[in-house]
Design a protein around this motif. Structure first.
Motif, PDB file in Angstrom:
ATOM      1  N   ASP A  16       0.834  -1.209   0.000  1.00  0.00           N
ATOM      2  CA  ASP A  16       0.000   0.000   0.000  1.00  0.00           C
ATOM      3  C   ASP A  16       0.863   1.251   0.000  1.00  0.00           C
ATOM      4  O   ASP A  16       0.611   2.197  -0.748  1.00  0.00           O
ATOM      5  N   ASN A  20       0.795   3.727  -3.121  1.00  0.00           N
ATOM      6  CA  ASN A  20       0.096   4.992  -2.872  1.00  0.00           C
ATOM      7  C   ASN A  20       1.009   6.199  -2.746  1.00  0.00           C
ATOM      8  O   ASN A  20       0.562   7.327  -2.924  1.00  0.00           O
ATOM      9  N   LYS A  89      -5.279  -6.132  -3.954  1.00  0.00           N
ATOM     10  CA  LYS A  89      -6.076  -4.938  -4.215  1.00  0.00           C
ATOM     11  C   LYS A  89      -5.959  -4.529  -5.682  1.00  0.00           C
ATOM     12  O   LYS A  89      -4.874  -4.589  -6.271  1.00  0.00           O
ATOM     13  N   TRP A  92      -3.087  -2.314  -6.484  1.00  0.00           N
ATOM     14  CA  TRP A  92      -1.774  -2.944  -6.571  1.00  0.00           C
ATOM     15  C   TRP A  92      -1.532  -3.444  -7.997  1.00  0.00           C
ATOM     16  O   TRP A  92      -0.470  -3.230  -8.571  1.00  0.00           O
TER      17      TRP A  92
END
Length: 167
Positions: A16, A20, A89, A92
């Motif tokens: 993450d 991100n 996710k 990703w």
């Protein structure tokens, strides 16, 4: 065990963070981030490049990006093999796919992945290096994972080029 909730949450948190916070507009990832907020150039960009690229304030090592693409694909494949596909996710996968396309665009433009790139524009800053020699393997795995033939085509062309240029 490395398959417990603590370790799995650490893996997810790391992915993450990278996805991100560290991906440039081109798809390449910055290699260094300070204080969890500020993207900074890779340390070690040759000083002689600064006059040549006065408007480029960032750089990233292509080798680290090849490592990242390989790592993403291996992690996703492992998650699927362990029946954890639901934990992957979409962001990703999107980030990994964007990185793979960055490599393809770079190859199509320069026929060289280089050693350093600008993570915002994707411009190669240092050419003629074997630093990205893992990239064909990373793209081949991405081709398998994403079922994207353009990744495999690029991997084959680049692999042949590296072989003939550097061995």
């Amino acid at each position: 065990s490395l398959n417990d909730s603590l370790h799995l949450s650490r893996v997810a948190n790391t992915i993450d963070f990278v996805v991100n916070k560290m991906q440039g507009k081109s798809g390449y990832f910055y290699g260094v981030i300070d204080n969890g907020k500020t993207l900074v150039p890779e340390r070690g960009l040759p000083a002689e490049l600064k006059p040549k690229y006065p408007n480029i304030v960032s750089s990233a090592m292509v080798r680290k990006n090849a490592d990242a693409l390989l790592g993403f694909c291996k992690q996703f494949m492992l998650d699927k093999a362990l029946n954890r596909a639901g934990e992957i996710k979409p962001a990703w996968e999107a980030a990994a796919r964007k990185l793979a396309w960055a490599f393809v665009r770079t190859w199509d433009k320069y026929h060289d992945f280089g050693q350093y790139v600008d993570p915002e524009s994707g411009e190669v800053l240092v050419f003629n290096s074997t630093a990205a020699s893992l990239t064909p393997a990373s793209l081949a795995l991405a081709a398998q994972y994403f079922e994207e033939s353009a990744f495999l085509t690029c991997a084959k062309e680049a692999g042949a080029s590296y072989y003939y240029r550097f061995t």
